[in-house]
Design a protein around this motif. Sequence first.
Motif, PDB file in Angstrom:
ATOM      1  N   GLY A 198      66.183  54.127  20.128  1.00 61.49           N
ATOM      2  CA  GLY A 198      66.046  54.693  21.462  1.00 61.49           C
ATOM      3  C   GLY A 198      64.979  53.994  22.274  1.00 61.49           C
ATOM      4  O   GLY A 198      64.313  53.067  21.811  1.00 61.49           O
ATOM      5  N   ALA A 199      64.818  54.458  23.507  1.00 62.25           N
ATOM      6  CA  ALA A 199      63.820  53.888  24.406  1.00 62.25           C
ATOM      7  C   ALA A 199      63.332  54.964  25.367  1.00 62.25           C
ATOM      8  O   ALA A 199      64.101  55.837  25.779  1.00 62.25           O
ATOM      9  N   TRP A 200      62.051  54.886  25.697  1.00 61.11           N
ATOM     10  CA  TRP A 200      61.501  55.721  26.756  1.00 61.11           C
ATOM     11  C   TRP A 200      61.735  54.962  28.057  1.00 61.11           C
ATOM     12  O   TRP A 200      61.370  53.791  28.175  1.00 61.11           O
ATOM     13  N   VAL A 201      62.368  55.622  29.010  1.00 66.14           N
ATOM     14  CA  VAL A 201      62.692  54.984  30.287  1.00 66.14           C
ATOM     15  C   VAL A 201      62.222  55.852  31.445  1.00 66.14           C
ATOM     16  O   VAL A 201      61.981  57.048  31.287  1.00 66.14           O
ATOM     17  N   GLN A 202      62.101  55.221  32.608  1.00 65.12           N
ATOM     18  CA  GLN A 202      61.735  55.927  33.834  1.00 65.12           C
ATOM     19  C   GLN A 202      62.768  55.599  34.900  1.00 65.12           C
ATOM     20  O   GLN A 202      62.998  54.425  35.205  1.00 65.12           O
ATOM     21  N   PRO A 203      63.434  56.636  35.466  1.00 62.59           N
ATOM     22  CA  PRO A 203      64.396  56.385  36.536  1.00 62.59           C
ATOM     23  C   PRO A 203      63.728  55.667  37.709  1.00 62.59           C
ATOM     24  O   PRO A 203      62.559  55.899  38.010  1.00 62.59           O
ATOM     25  N   GLN A 204      64.482  54.794  38.368  1.00 64.31           N
ATOM     26  CA  GLN A 204      63.942  54.009  39.474  1.00 64.31           C
ATOM     27  C   GLN A 204      64.164  54.648  40.837  1.00 64.31           C
ATOM     28  O   GLN A 204      63.634  54.163  41.829  1.00 64.31           O
ATOM     29  N   ARG A 205      64.946  55.726  40.885  1.00 66.55           N
ATOM     30  CA  ARG A 205      65.167  56.406  42.163  1.00 66.55           C
ATOM     31  C   ARG A 205      65.482  57.867  41.899  1.00 66.55           C
ATOM     32  O   ARG A 205      65.781  58.279  40.784  1.00 66.55           O
ATOM     33  N   GLY A 206      65.395  58.675  42.931  1.00 67.40           N
ATOM     34  CA  GLY A 206      65.725  60.092  42.818  1.00 67.40           C
ATOM     35  C   GLY A 206      64.520  60.970  42.510  1.00 67.40           C
ATOM     36  O   GLY A 206      63.386  60.509  42.419  1.00 67.40           O
ATOM     37  N   LYS A 207      64.801  62.259  42.346  1.00 71.00           N
ATOM     38  CA  LYS A 207      63.750  63.243  42.116  1.00 71.00           C
ATOM     39  C   LYS A 207      62.990  63.015  40.811  1.00 71.00           C
ATOM     40  O   LYS A 207      61.845  63.411  40.686  1.00 71.00           O
ATOM     41  N   LEU A 208      63.626  62.409  39.842  1.00 70.54           N
ATOM     42  CA  LEU A 208      62.992  62.209  38.541  1.00 70.54           C
ATOM     43  C   LEU A 208      62.334  60.837  38.398  1.00 70.54           C
ATOM     44  O   LEU A 208      62.012  60.423  37.296  1.00 70.54           O
ATOM     45  N   SER A 209      62.094  60.153  39.500  1.00 73.61           N
ATOM     46  CA  SER A 209      61.530  58.805  39.416  1.00 73.61           C
ATOM     47  C   SER A 209      60.093  58.796  38.898  1.00 73.61           C
ATOM     48  O   SER A 209      59.587  57.741  38.535  1.00 73.61           O
ATOM     49  N   ASP A 210      59.452  59.953  38.845  1.00 68.91           N
ATOM     50  CA  ASP A 210      58.101  60.012  38.279  1.00 68.91           C
ATOM     51  C   ASP A 210      58.101  60.603  36.860  1.00 68.91           C
ATOM     52  O   ASP A 210      57.050  60.885  36.309  1.00 68.91           O
ATOM     53  N   GLN A 211      59.282  60.779  36.287  1.00 66.41           N
ATOM     54  CA  GLN A 211      59.423  61.348  34.943  1.00 66.41           C
ATOM     55  C   GLN A 211      59.808  60.263  33.944  1.00 66.41           C
ATOM     56  O   GLN A 211      60.254  59.183  34.320  1.00 66.41           O
TER      57      GLN A 211
END
Length: 101
Positions: free
Chosen positions: A75-88
């Motif tokens: 697996g991998a820890w990722v961060q969304p690049q857009r949208g409401k979850l971009s800081d998650q």
Amino acid sequence: MKLRVFVRLLMPMLGLSAVALNATGAVAAPATATVDVGMTCTVQDGWWSLDRERPTQPEPVKVLAVKPLTTGTPGAWVQPQRGKLSDQQLHLALERLTDCR
């Protein structure tokens, strides 16, 4: 014979496939694509989509760390690049990441 049936029934519960066992019966590490920290990848079924009409669509993510899931799946820890979850940060299976550069 009973052991073979038991292993065949137990493997799906553990998230293993039949090809995960080698000739000695030990669990072999699954082959994964090369994904490194800092790469930008696409998750084809991003549920954090910006479009309400299409609740899942391809979404770009940045890879923060490559670590297995609690099940042992790569697996991998990722961060969304857009949208409401971009800081998650999300912990996703590597098989869900495509088009990594």
